[in-house]
Design an enzyme around this catalytic site. Structure first.
Site, PDB file in Angstrom:
ATOM      1  N   THR A 198     -58.763  56.725  17.916  1.00 37.63           N
ATOM      2  CA  THR A 198     -59.303  57.926  18.566  1.00 37.63           C
ATOM      3  C   THR A 198     -58.256  58.651  19.405  1.00 37.63           C
ATOM      4  OG1 THR A 198     -60.120  56.703  20.513  1.00 37.63           O
ATOM      5  CG2 THR A 198     -61.594  56.886  18.622  1.00 37.63           C
ATOM      6  N   LEU A 241     -60.734  62.755  21.294  1.00 41.91           N
ATOM      7  CA  LEU A 241     -62.099  63.011  20.837  1.00 41.91           C
ATOM      8  C   LEU A 241     -62.639  61.712  20.237  1.00 41.91           C
ATOM      9  CD1 LEU A 241     -61.674  66.542  19.214  1.00 41.91           C
ATOM     10  CD2 LEU A 241     -62.140  65.935  21.601  1.00 41.91           C
ATOM     11  N   HIS A 242     -62.997  60.787  21.126  1.00 41.54           N
ATOM     12  CA  HIS A 242     -63.339  59.432  20.700  1.00 41.54           C
ATOM     13  C   HIS A 242     -64.530  59.399  19.733  1.00 41.54           C
ATOM     14  CE1 HIS A 242     -60.620  57.819  23.728  1.00 41.54           C
ATOM     15  NE2 HIS A 242     -61.265  58.463  24.684  1.00 41.54           N
ATOM     16  N   ASP A 243     -65.692  59.823  20.215  1.00 44.43           N
ATOM     17  CA  ASP A 243     -66.927  59.580  19.480  1.00 44.43           C
ATOM     18  C   ASP A 243     -67.065  60.376  18.184  1.00 44.43           C
ATOM     19  OD1 ASP A 243     -67.855  57.632  21.268  1.00 44.43           O
ATOM     20  OD2 ASP A 243     -68.591  59.158  22.634  1.00 44.43           O
TER      21      ASP A 243
END
Length: 307
Positions: A198, A241-243
Site C-alpha cells: 500500500t 492509499l491503503h484500503d
C-alpha cells in the site's frame, strides 16, 4: 465477450478516509455486488464509523445497501485511540450528506452469518478494511458460516518493512491482534495486502486534479478525500492509499505480486502486538508483496471516471 456475473461482497470497514475511497471504488465497479457494509471500531469509534458508512452510501445514492453495526472494541483488550490523521469526523471533514437509512437492528456478525448460510458456499467474499474483530467473532461464534466464505481480502500487516504503529506492526492488526490471530490461523482463504504494497500506491496533486476535472460525482469526491489525505498543503504526494488496494487487487490481481507465506501473528506486548512473522509452523496465507503502483492508480481513476 460473455457477461460476467458480479461477485457478491461484504465490505467490513472503519471509515476512515482511505476506507471511504475504497468503498466509493467498489460502488463504481460493476464487477461487485455489495450485499452489505459491516462496521467496526478502528480509525475512530463505532458510532462514527457506522454513520460514515451510511453517509457514503447516501452520497452515492445507494440506500439499497444495508449497514450493520459491528464490534465497538477488540476481542480482549481496550480499543485504540482515534487516529488524528482522519479528522474529528473520521473522514477528513469532507462534506457528505446524512445517512438516508438507519443501520439495521441486527448485529454485523449475526447478519453476516445468516448471509453466508443462505448463499451458496464460496460465493460471498469479504473485503476487510479495518481491524478483523467482526470476522474473528464470526469464526469463533459461527464456524459453519465462516467456512462458507469465498475469500477474505484484508488490508493489514507488514512483512518486510517497518510498521506504522510499532517496529513491525500495522494499525489494523495492531488494533486487535487476537482477532488477527484468529483469522490468520483459521485457515480460511485469505489474501493479505500489507504496508509493503500500500505504501507504493500514493496519489499526486495532478492525479486529484484529473479526477476533479472528470465531472463525475464519485471521482470528484475521491479527489476531495485524497486532498484531505496530503500531509501538508504543499506536499506533492498523498499518504498511502491503503484500503483501496483491497478493491484494486480484486479487480486486477495481475497488477500485484503474490507470495505464499506461512504466517504467525504476535499477541504479545503493545509494541509487538499484531506483528507478523514468517514461520514454517505458521498458517499458509497469500500475501501481496509487490504492486504496479502507477497502473493501480490508473485503474482507480478509470473506474471512478466511468461511473
Amino acid at each position: 465477450m460473455p457477461h460476467v456475473k458480479p461477485r457478491k461482497i461484504v465490505i467490513d470497514t472503519d471509515p476512515g478516509i482511505d476506507d471511504a475511497i475504497g468503498i466509493l471504488l467498489a460502488l463504481a465497479s460493476p464487477e461487485f455486488s455489495i450485499a452489505g457494509v459491516t462496521t467496526v471500531a478502528g480509525n475512530i469509534g463505532i458510532e462514527t464509523t457506522t454513520r460514515n458508512a451510511g453517509r457514503l452510501l447516501a452520497f452515492a445514492g445507494r440506500e439499497d445497501i444495508p449497514v450493520f453495526k459491528g464490534a465497538a472494541a477488540p476481542l480482549l483488550r481496550p480499543g485504540p485511540e482515534p487516529l488524528n490523521l482522519h479528522g474529528k469526523d473520521g473522514i477528513g471533514g469532507v462534506g457528505l450528506p446524512a445517512p438516508a437509512r438507519q443501520p439495521e437492528s441486527r448485529s454485523a456478525v449475526e447478519w453476516l452469518g445468516a448471509l453466508l448460510l443462505k448463499e451458496p458456499a464460496g460465493t460471498v467474499d469479504i473485503f476487510a478494511l479495518g481491524p478483523l474483530t467482526n470476522i474473528a467473532r464470526l469464526v469463533l461464534d459461527n464456524p459453519d458460516a465462516a467456512k462458507r466464505i469465498g475469500r477474505i481480502i484484508a488490508m493489514g500487516g507488514v512483512i518486510y518493512e517497518a510498521g506504522n504503529v510499532g517496529p513491525r506492526s500495522e494499525f489494523n492488526l495492531w488494533a486487535d491482534p487476537e482477532a488477527a490471530d484468529v483469522v490468520v490461523s483459521s485457515g480460511l482463504p485469505l489474501v493479505l495486502v500489507p504496508l509493503d504494497v500500500t505504501r507504493r500506491v500514493r496519489a499526486t496533486r495532478e492525479f486529484t486534479a484529473t479526477l476533479s476535472a472528470s465531472g463525475k460525482p464519485l471521482a470528484s469526491m475521491v479527489a476531495d478525500l485524497i486532498e484531505s489525505y496530503f500531509e501538508t498543503s504543499t506536499h506533492q504526494e498523498s499518504r498511502p492509499l491503503h484500503d483501496p488496494c483491497v478493491m484494486l487487487f480484486a479487480l486486477a490481481p495481475d497488477l500485484f505480486r503474490l507470495e505464499d507465506l506461512r504466517l504467525k501473528v504476535s499477541t504479545g506486548s503493545t509494541e509487538q502486538a499484531g506483528a507478523l512473522t514468517v514461520d514454517e509452523s505458521g498458517t499458509p496465507v497469500q500475501v501481496a508483496t509487490g504492486v504496479d503502483g502507477s497502473s493501480a492508480l490508473d485503474l482507480l481513476a478509470r473506474t471512478l471516471a466511468s461511473f
